[in-house]
Design a protein around this motif. Structure first.
Motif, short mmCIF file in Angstrom:
data_model
loop_
_atom_site.label_atom_id
_atom_site.label_comp_id
_atom_site.label_asym_id
_atom_site.label_seq_id
_atom_site.Cartn_x
_atom_site.Cartn_y
_atom_site.Cartn_z
N MET A 80 0.79 -1.83 -0.08
CA MET A 80 0.44 0.25 0.20
C MET A 80 0.70 1.33 0.03
SD MET A 80 -2.66 1.17 2.96
CE MET A 80 -3.72 0.01 2.78
N ASP A 81 1.01 2.42 -0.82
CA ASP A 81 1.29 3.46 -0.66
C ASP A 81 1.66 4.33 0.30
OD1 ASP A 81 -0.46 5.15 -1.22
OD2 ASP A 81 -0.26 4.81 -3.46
N ARG A 82 1.85 5.33 0.15
CA ARG A 82 1.83 6.47 1.79
C ARG A 82 0.30 7.32 1.57
NH1 ARG A 82 6.42 9.37 3.29
NH2 ARG A 82 8.08 7.40 3.55
N ASP A 83 0.09 7.27 0.45
CA ASP A 83 -1.23 8.24 0.96
C ASP A 83 -2.41 7.15 0.59
OD1 ASP A 83 -0.05 10.36 -0.22
OD2 ASP A 83 -0.16 10.36 -2.53
N ARG A 84 -2.65 6.11 0.20
CA ARG A 84 -3.12 5.25 0.86
C ARG A 84 -3.62 4.75 2.24
NH1 ARG A 84 -4.82 1.85 -4.47
NH2 ARG A 84 -6.52 0.69 -3.19
N ALA A 85 -2.68 4.53 2.45
CA ALA A 85 -2.23 4.63 3.84
C ALA A 85 -2.94 5.55 4.92
CB ALA A 85 -0.07 4.07 4.75
N ARG A 86 -2.26 6.51 4.31
CA ARG A 86 -2.50 7.85 5.58
C ARG A 86 -4.31 7.73 5.00
NH1 ARG A 86 1.44 11.31 2.45
NH2 ARG A 86 3.21 11.34 4.00
N ASP A 87 -5.45 7.41 3.39
CA ASP A 87 -6.42 7.95 3.52
C ASP A 87 -7.03 6.56 4.48
OD1 ASP A 87 -5.76 9.18 1.96
OD2 ASP A 87 -5.89 8.09 -0.30
N VAL A 88 -6.01 5.23 4.72
CA VAL A 88 -6.83 4.89 5.66
C VAL A 88 -6.51 5.37 7.38
CG1 VAL A 88 -6.17 2.36 6.92
CG2 VAL A 88 -6.55 2.73 4.49
N VAL A 89 -5.65 5.66 7.85
CA VAL A 89 -6.16 6.01 8.30
C VAL A 89 -6.64 7.37 9.37
CG1 VAL A 89 -4.42 7.21 10.35
CG2 VAL A 89 -3.26 5.39 9.16
N VAL A 90 -6.93 8.19 8.15
CA VAL A 90 -8.19 9.21 8.29
C VAL A 90 -9.19 8.88 8.57
CG1 VAL A 90 -8.99 11.11 7.72
CG2 VAL A 90 -6.40 11.19 7.66
N ALA A 91 -9.63 7.92 7.68
CA ALA A 91 -11.01 7.50 7.52
C ALA A 91 -11.15 6.62 8.59
CB ALA A 91 -10.46 6.52 6.07
N ALA A 92 -10.38 5.57 9.21
CA ALA A 92 -10.21 4.68 10.10
C ALA A 92 -10.49 5.94 11.90
CB ALA A 92 -9.00 3.84 11.04
N ALA A 93 -9.48 6.94 11.83
CA ALA A 93 -10.52 8.11 13.01
C ALA A 93 -11.76 8.12 13.17
CB ALA A 93 -8.98 9.15 12.91
N VAL A 94 -11.57 9.15 11.51
CA VAL A 94 -13.38 9.68 11.52
C VAL A 94 -13.73 8.62 11.92
CG1 VAL A 94 -14.69 11.05 10.15
CG2 VAL A 94 -11.93 11.13 10.10
N ALA A 95 -14.00 7.23 10.81
CA ALA A 95 -15.38 6.73 11.36
C ALA A 95 -15.57 5.82 12.46
CB ALA A 95 -15.29 5.30 10.27
N GLY A 96 -14.07 5.73 13.46
CA GLY A 96 -13.30 5.27 14.84
C GLY A 96 -14.37 6.65 15.70
N VAL A 97 -14.76 7.61 15.38
CA VAL A 97 -15.13 8.52 16.27
C VAL A 97 -16.93 8.94 16.28
CG1 VAL A 97 -15.50 11.22 17.87
CG2 VAL A 97 -13.13 9.84 16.75
N VAL A 98 -17.23 9.13 14.51
CA VAL A 98 -18.31 8.84 14.69
C VAL A 98 -19.60 7.80 14.04
CG1 VAL A 98 -18.28 11.47 13.42
CG2 VAL A 98 -18.48 9.29 12.45
N SER A 99 -19.38 6.80 14.40
CA SER A 99 -20.04 5.68 13.55
C SER A 99 -19.99 5.04 15.53
CB SER A 99 -19.17 4.56 13.42
OG SER A 99 -18.05 3.80 14.10
N GLY A 100 -20.41 5.11 16.32
CA GLY A 100 -21.06 5.37 17.74
C GLY A 100 -22.23 5.63 17.65
N ALA A 101 -22.96 6.39 17.28
CA ALA A 101 -23.76 7.86 17.06
C ALA A 101 -25.08 6.79 17.09
CB ALA A 101 -24.05 8.23 16.07
N PRO A 102 -25.10 6.13 15.90
CA PRO A 102 -26.59 4.63 16.42
C PRO A 102 -26.47 4.33 17.75
CG PRO A 102 -25.46 4.58 13.86
CD PRO A 102 -24.66 5.66 14.92
N SER A 103 -25.99 3.74 18.06
CA SER A 103 -26.13 2.93 19.35
C SER A 103 -26.18 4.05 20.78
CB SER A 103 -25.02 1.60 19.77
OG SER A 103 -23.54 2.18 19.55
N THR A 104 -24.76 5.14 20.33
CA THR A 104 -25.58 6.07 21.44
C THR A 104 -26.69 6.73 21.67
OG1 THR A 104 -23.44 6.95 21.61
CG2 THR A 104 -24.31 8.28 22.50
N LEU A 105 -27.47 6.83 20.48
CA LEU A 105 -28.72 7.36 20.27
C LEU A 105 -29.99 7.04 21.41
CD1 LEU A 105 -30.29 9.77 19.47
CD2 LEU A 105 -30.80 9.46 17.72
N HIS A 106 -29.87 5.89 20.71
CA HIS A 106 -30.41 4.46 21.23
C HIS A 106 -30.22 5.07 22.25
CE1 HIS A 106 -31.70 0.59 22.39
NE2 HIS A 106 -32.47 0.45 21.04
#
Length: 143
Positions: free
Chosen positions: A1-27
């Motif tokens: 995996m090239d450096r740009d793609r690796a950065r993309d994955v890290v950023v995507a993981a960080a953003v998704a990891g933070v916001v994806s708990g919203a449905p269960s939190t709201l529930h």
């Protein structure tokens, strides 16, 4: 995996990891349950005999980070360039089946969580990962 793609994955993981708990939190808030219960359940994966909230919450951080990064890496490798958010949401269902159906069923505290909100969290995770990856890739192409 090239450096740009690796950065993309890290950023995507960080953003998704933070916001994806919203449905269960709201529930949890709507049903007057403890919103932190899913976090504590994740912590039991690292500390299965622990019952105190603070150690479990602290243990949940590396567990959640590792799972988010791992699944974002998988999605980064398999999601199509077009319609990545929708494909990510569908992939979130598969991830939920594995996380909740295979692993979670062996962890009593995870098994005790309401499952529909947990599945919704996984779908949200996949959707957000796909969206972030698509946005970052499009921005690179436009530059």
């Amino acid at each position: 995996m090239d450096r740009d793609r690796a950065r993309d994955v890290v950023v995507a993981a960080a953003v998704a990891g933070v916001v994806s708990g919203a449905p269960s939190t709201l529930h949890a808030l709507l049903t007057r349950r403890r919103p932190i219960e899913a976090t504590l359940a994740a912590g039991t994966m690292l500390l299965p005999r622990e019952s105190r909230s603070v150690p479990l919450a602290l243990a949940a951080v590396p567990v959640h980070a590792a799972l988010s990064l791992g699944w974002a890496g998988v999605l980064g490798a398999v999601l199509p360039a077009r319609r990545a958010a929708g494909a990510g949401a569908a992939a979130g269902l598969v991830i939920a089946a594995l996380d909740l159906g295979v692993v979670g069923r062996r962890v009593p505290r995870i098994r005790a969580l309401p499952q529909v909100p947990q599945v919704a969290d996984h779908v949200a995770f996949g959707l957000v990962v796909g969206w972030v990856l698509a946005r970052r890739r499009a921005a690179r192409r436009a530059a």
